[in-house]
Design a protein around this motif. Structure first.
Motif, PDB file in Angstrom:
ATOM      1  N   GLY A 224       1.197  -1.401  -0.539  1.00  0.00           N
ATOM      2  CA  GLY A 224       0.155   0.322   0.173  1.00  0.00           C
ATOM      3  C   GLY A 224       0.712   1.081  -0.474  1.00  0.00           C
ATOM      4  O   GLY A 224       0.839   2.866   0.633  1.00  0.00           O
ATOM      5  N   ALA A 225       1.673   0.993  -0.177  1.00  0.00           N
ATOM      6  CA  ALA A 225       3.225   2.338  -0.684  1.00  0.00           C
ATOM      7  C   ALA A 225       2.880   3.110  -1.655  1.00  0.00           C
ATOM      8  O   ALA A 225       2.780   2.677  -2.802  1.00  0.00           O
ATOM      9  CB  ALA A 225       4.602   1.940  -0.296  1.00  0.00           C
ATOM     10  N   ASP A 226       2.923   4.490  -2.008  1.00  0.00           N
ATOM     11  CA  ASP A 226       2.795   5.180  -3.123  1.00  0.00           C
ATOM     12  C   ASP A 226       2.684   6.772  -2.296  1.00  0.00           C
ATOM     13  O   ASP A 226       2.517   7.376  -2.513  1.00  0.00           O
ATOM     14  CB  ASP A 226       1.401   5.123  -3.590  1.00  0.00           C
ATOM     15  N   GLY A 227       4.301   6.717  -2.701  1.00  0.00           N
ATOM     16  CA  GLY A 227       4.652   7.866  -1.729  1.00  0.00           C
ATOM     17  C   GLY A 227       6.617   8.211  -2.646  1.00  0.00           C
ATOM     18  O   GLY A 227       7.418   7.314  -2.961  1.00  0.00           O
ATOM     19  N   THR A 228       7.551   8.902  -1.833  1.00  0.00           N
ATOM     20  CA  THR A 228       8.055   8.848  -2.161  1.00  0.00           C
ATOM     21  C   THR A 228       8.943   8.445  -0.606  1.00  0.00           C
ATOM     22  O   THR A 228       8.547   8.523   0.280  1.00  0.00           O
ATOM     23  CB  THR A 228       8.961  11.025  -2.005  1.00  0.00           C
ATOM     24  N   VAL A 229      10.500   7.915  -1.536  1.00  0.00           N
ATOM     25  CA  VAL A 229      11.395   7.184  -0.446  1.00  0.00           C
ATOM     26  C   VAL A 229      11.846   8.305   0.639  1.00  0.00           C
ATOM     27  O   VAL A 229      12.901   9.613  -0.163  1.00  0.00           O
ATOM     28  CB  VAL A 229      12.272   6.859  -1.192  1.00  0.00           C
ATOM     29  N   THR A 230      12.175   7.868   1.983  1.00  0.00           N
ATOM     30  CA  THR A 230      12.871   9.353   2.449  1.00  0.00           C
ATOM     31  C   THR A 230      13.787   8.767   3.439  1.00  0.00           C
ATOM     32  O   THR A 230      14.801   9.319   3.656  1.00  0.00           O
ATOM     33  CB  THR A 230      11.519  10.006   3.314  1.00  0.00           C
ATOM     34  N   GLU A 231      14.311   7.425   3.686  1.00  0.00           N
ATOM     35  CA  GLU A 231      14.692   6.344   4.115  1.00  0.00           C
ATOM     36  C   GLU A 231      15.180   5.461   4.171  1.00  0.00           C
ATOM     37  O   GLU A 231      14.181   4.569   3.768  1.00  0.00           O
ATOM     38  CB  GLU A 231      13.897   6.157   5.614  1.00  0.00           C
ATOM     39  N   TRP A 242       1.267   9.926  -0.683  1.00  0.00           N
ATOM     40  CA  TRP A 242       1.354  11.858  -0.800  1.00  0.00           C
ATOM     41  C   TRP A 242       0.128  11.427  -0.002  1.00  0.00           C
ATOM     42  O   TRP A 242      -0.460  12.764   0.095  1.00  0.00           O
ATOM     43  CB  TRP A 242       0.295  11.439  -1.849  1.00  0.00           C
ATOM     44  N   ASP A 243      -0.408  11.408   0.647  1.00  0.00           N
ATOM     45  CA  ASP A 243      -1.552  11.614   1.884  1.00  0.00           C
ATOM     46  C   ASP A 243      -1.075  11.895   2.934  1.00  0.00           C
ATOM     47  O   ASP A 243      -1.342  11.726   4.078  1.00  0.00           O
ATOM     48  CB  ASP A 243      -3.045  10.595   1.826  1.00  0.00           C
ATOM     49  N   ASN A 244       1.051  12.199   3.316  1.00  0.00           N
ATOM     50  CA  ASN A 244       1.348  11.796   3.832  1.00  0.00           C
ATOM     51  C   ASN A 244       1.196  11.583   5.464  1.00  0.00           C
ATOM     52  O   ASN A 244       1.938  10.846   6.651  1.00  0.00           O
ATOM     53  CB  ASN A 244       1.428  13.189   5.104  1.00  0.00           C
ATOM     54  N   THR A 245       1.107   9.975   4.864  1.00  0.00           N
ATOM     55  CA  THR A 245       0.770   8.484   5.828  1.00  0.00           C
ATOM     56  C   THR A 245       2.498   8.065   5.036  1.00  0.00           C
ATOM     57  O   THR A 245       2.440   8.394   4.297  1.00  0.00           O
ATOM     58  CB  THR A 245       0.432   8.056   5.757  1.00  0.00           C
TER      59      THR A 245
END
Length: 430
Positions: A224-231, A242-245
């Motif tokens: 369920g991941a859809d966004g930017t890799v931060t670590e 994208w919903d900041n979760t």
């Protein structure tokens, strides 16, 4: 000479008590107790001096320098660990003299000091590794690299080596002998540390093969991941959706499962728009002269219609085609003209990248109609602008369809069925 002086100093209270006629054994123990108290106070004073003078001076010095590396040294407690070497050297100098009359205690205390020395060495090296990690994260060439994973791998190996030295010290064995014994238990170790080892291997492969970088946009439906890799670290990859979760993904899943990395799109000149509209098949037909005259008023395709119709008329005249029936010879269709209109519209659109593919095609007919697919690339790759551009294009296409006497396929709604039933009932009543 120096050792003799220290030995006399350590035995001062014992000699004093013996002069006053105290029991020699009691004098010996009291002397040890007093020396332990005095040495503890000495070490406390030295530690206070190091903490409040030397370390604070180092902090003041780092605040005046331009480089940030020394700031990260402070953050990782490097000066504090280095400062502990001085009290340790004092203890190493004094403990053989302090416990000279207690050989068994001396042996135990020696092991404790050696173990503490090993741990302190690990702490110092670990501090340097963390400092280097934090410093490299601030450098432009390394801010998208999995520095966290590399540092964790090195620290794990560092602690493994440290524990090998500690166990070798505890059991009076050589480090090599202990490593050989450890190899015999490797199957158990592999079972216990399976996830850690998988994460270690995955981190190396992710880095070497450049599968994922910090800052990449990835889509991993399984988690369920859809966004930017931060670590990226040894055990998990952290993704800000994208919903900041936040979603955490096991690192080894990046090489074991399939996921989508949008880095190629982000690095390319444009972002792909690929969408279809479904045309009702029975709305497709040949165009008559009246239809062509009507569509010639559409400025984007007027030159095309004129040029294309001249070619068709020449062909039909050359081959003496009987045009009393429209199907004979060559003709233009409303769907073909509409495809040309969309192509011209996309080439004129300022947000579409003209040096990348612009394709308008229809695919094999389906039960839902003829899929008319539009494939092009927007110049702006930002998500919100991309969606706006896509919506703007298809708003125009959907609104333009009736001008070509085409219809969009839609499944019947409840209102359609109700209207049909009402119409049938009205006909029956008549």
């Amino acid at each position: 000479m120096q050792s003799e002086w220290l030995k006399d100093l350590i035995c001062f209270f014992e000699d004093l008590f013996n002069e006053y006629g105290m029991n020699p054994v009691l004098a010996q123990y009291l002397n040890l107790l007093i020396n332990l108290v005095l040495i503890t106070l000495l070490l406390y004073g030295v530690n206070w001096l190091i903490k409040n003078v030397i370390i604070e001076t180092f902090k003041a010095f780092t605040n005046k320098t331009k480089t940030t590396f020394d700031d990260f040294l402070i953050k990782s407690n490097f000066p504090r660990y280095i400062g502990r070497i001085i009290p340790l050297l004092i203890v190493f100098e004094l403990y053989p003299l302090l416990f000279s009359d207690f050989p068994k205690v001396l042996l135990v205390f020696e092991k404790i000091l050696n173990i503490y020395l090993i741990i302190l060495a690990v702490w110092i090296i670990r501090s340097m590794i963390r400092t280097s990690r934090d410093y490299l994260k601030t450098r432009e060439g390394f801010n998208d690299k999995p520095i966290e994973s590399f540092s964790q791998i090195i620290i794990i190996f560092l602690w493994v080596i440290g524990f090998m030295f500690i166990f070798a010290e505890l059991f009076n064995r050589s480090v090599l002998g202990f490593a050989i014994s450890l190899g015999a238990a490797s199957a158990v170790i592999l079972l216990i540390f399976k996830d850690t080892i998988l994460g270690l291997v995955a981190s190396i492969q992710v880095s070497v093969n450049d599968i994922v970088r910090i800052g990449d946009w990835i889509t991993f439906e399984k988690y369920g991941a859809d966004g930017t890799v931060t670590e990226i670290n040894l055990a998990t990859v952290r993704v800000q959706n994208w919903d900041n979760t936040f979603t955490t993904i096991p690192t080894y899943s990046l090489i074991a499962d399939s996921f989508q990395n949008w880095r190629g799109m982000q690095e390319s000149p444009g972002r792909r728009i690929r969408r279809s509209v479904y045309i009702k098949q029975n709305s497709v037909r040949f165009l008559t002269r009246e239809d062509l005259d009507k569509m010639a008023k559409i400025s984007l395709i007027a030159p095309y219609l004129q040029h294309r119709q001249e070619e068709i008329d020449k062909y039909n005249a050359k081959n003496k085609v009987d045009k009393s029936l429209l199907i004979n010879g060559r003709n233009q269709t409303n769907l073909g003209v509409f495809r040309k209109y969309i192509d011209s519209y996309l080439h004129e659109h300022s947000a579409i990248h003209k040096e990348m593919y612009i394709i308008v095609r229809h695919q094999a007919p389906t039960a839902q109609g003829i899929p008319l697919e539009i494939l092009c690339f927007s110049r702006d790759k930002r998500w919100e602008n991309f969606e706006y551009i896509s919506a703007d294009i298809f708003d125009h296409i959907l609104a333009a369809i009736p001008y070509f006497e085409l219809q969009i396929f839609e499944s019947p709604s409840g209102d359609d069925i109700r209207n049909l039933m009402d119409s049938l009932n009205n006909n029956q009543s008549l």
